[in-house]
Design an enzyme around this catalytic site. Structure first.
Site: not given
Ligand code: AMP
Ligand code: ZN
Length: 112
Positions: A29, A85, A93, A98, A100
């Site tokens: 991440d 999420n 987001t 995905h 985590h």
């Molecule tokens: P969520 O909020 O559960 O949708 O998680 C999305 C995650 O993607 C967040 O923890 C971000 O920090 C991560 N994220 C966003 N852009 C990137 C990227 N380019 N490379 C790695 N992680 C990312």
């Protein structure tokens, strides 16, 4: 379709890979919320947990079969949390499913 994680799968956006095979990709991440914070995604675009169905659930099983090895390989030795999420109330987001993996420290006891 404009999807950040599909772009990471294609390699047009770089990532620090932790594991990859034909079905899934695991990468670190970009904004870690624990000493070890890895995202595991299906290479196929699935929007969220809400998009899991009979046709694609084998990939979800494969991801969960692999998560322990990914966590171990990343140096996690004393437990970890797996979180997905789903939707607005959960602050999803990126609309590509995905999971985590969070570990490397004692995590909060409460999740919400
Ligand atoms: P969520 O909020 O559960 O949708 O998680 C999305 C995650 O993607 C967040 O923890 C971000 O920090 C991560 N994220 C966003 N852009 C990137 C990227 N380019 N490379 C790695 N992680 C990312
Ligand atoms: Zn996608």
């Amino acid at each position: 379709m404009d999807c950040l994680f599909c772009a990471i799968v294609e390699g047009s956006i770089p990532s620090k890979k932790a594991y990859e095979d034909d079905k899934m990709l695991a990468f670190y991440d970009i904004n870690p919320q624990a000493p070890v914070h890895i995202l595991v995604i299906p290479k196929e675009h699935i929007s969220s947990v809400d998009g899991i169905n009979d046709e694609n659930s084998a990939i979800i099983a494969a991801i969960f079969e692999k998560i322990p090895a990914i966590a171990k390989e990343a140096g996690i030795t004393n437990g970890y949390r797996v979180v997905s999420n789903c939707g607005d109330d959960a602050h999803q987001t990126v609309k590509h499913l995905h999971f985590h993996i969070l570990g490397g420290q004692r995590l909060e006891g409460r999740m919400a």
